[in-house]
Scaffold this active site. Structure first.
Site, PDB file in Angstrom:
ATOM      1  N   CYS A  66       0.804  -1.227   0.000  1.00  0.00           N
ATOM      2  CA  CYS A  66       0.000   0.000   0.000  1.00  0.00           C
ATOM      3  C   CYS A  66       0.835   1.275   0.000  1.00  0.00           C
ATOM      4  CB  CYS A  66      -1.003  -0.008   1.147  1.00  0.00           C
ATOM      5  SG  CYS A  66      -0.284   0.044   2.807  1.00  0.00           S
ATOM      6  N   HIS A 117      -2.616   0.862   6.733  1.00  0.00           N
ATOM      7  CA  HIS A 117      -2.957   0.903   5.311  1.00  0.00           C
ATOM      8  C   HIS A 117      -3.126   2.346   4.857  1.00  0.00           C
ATOM      9  CE1 HIS A 117      -4.298  -0.852   1.567  1.00  0.00           C
ATOM     10  NE2 HIS A 117      -5.355  -0.059   1.560  1.00  0.00           N
ATOM     11  N   ASP A 129      -5.860   1.751  -4.270  1.00  0.00           N
ATOM     12  CA  ASP A 129      -4.913   1.280  -3.265  1.00  0.00           C
ATOM     13  C   ASP A 129      -4.375  -0.088  -3.642  1.00  0.00           C
ATOM     14  OD1 ASP A 129      -7.469   0.115  -2.710  1.00  0.00           O
ATOM     15  OD2 ASP A 129      -6.857  -0.323  -0.667  1.00  0.00           O
TER      16      ASP A 129
END
Length: 153
Positions: A66, A117, A129
């Site tokens: 990420c 994240h 993402d």
């Protein structure tokens, strides 16, 4: 000389220097928002990476985690951000949800001290993402994510 006068004389230049160099006492990052052109380039790169595989610790150009993804797309736009999601959260300009616009970063985790994240906001509640299913577009309010905050690189 009077100490009160002396302290006032010293504080004015100190304040001026701190403002010039972007030093602040709020422990908030002194960051400048990426230009519209940089956001446009980052968005184009992000879209071009849709479908790329996820690999923990990877930062491109063909596989990502990420934060490696968000760092990579901004790097292509000549904007340097930290490597980890926690680092990105701590070193970019914090914003409120009501201020979100394309190019901002959305952070997820248990708390602001435990970011796990990050996604690249593209508008209308959506982000691009890198997660277990690879680089995808998804809703920032997906039930498997817990939003911690937002920032502007």
């Amino acid at each position: 000389m009077n100490y009160k006068k002396l302290s006032k004389l010293l504080l004015v230049p100190l304040f001026s220097v701190s403002m010039f160099f972007g030093i602040n006492n709020n422990h908030q990052p002194a960051a400048h928002a990426a230009s519209k052109r940089a956001v446009k380039v980052a968005y184009q790169v992000a879209e071009s990476k849709l479908g790329s595989p996820y690999t923990y610790g990877a930062s491109g150009p063909t596989t990502f985690d990420c934060s490696g993804f968000t760092q990579y797309i901004y790097e292509q736009a000549h904007v340097n951000i930290a490597r980890t999601a926690q680092g990105q959260y701590e070193t970019t300009k914090p914003i409120q949800r009501t201020q979100l616009k394309k190019g901002d970063l959305v952070y997820f985790g248990d708390s602001s001290d435990s970011i796990s994240h990050v996604g690249f906001y593209i508008g209308n509640g959506q982000m691009i993402d890198a997660q277990n299913n690879g680089v995808i577009t998804e809703n920032i309010d997906a039930p498997w994510w817990s939003i911690v905050g937002y920032s502007r690189p």
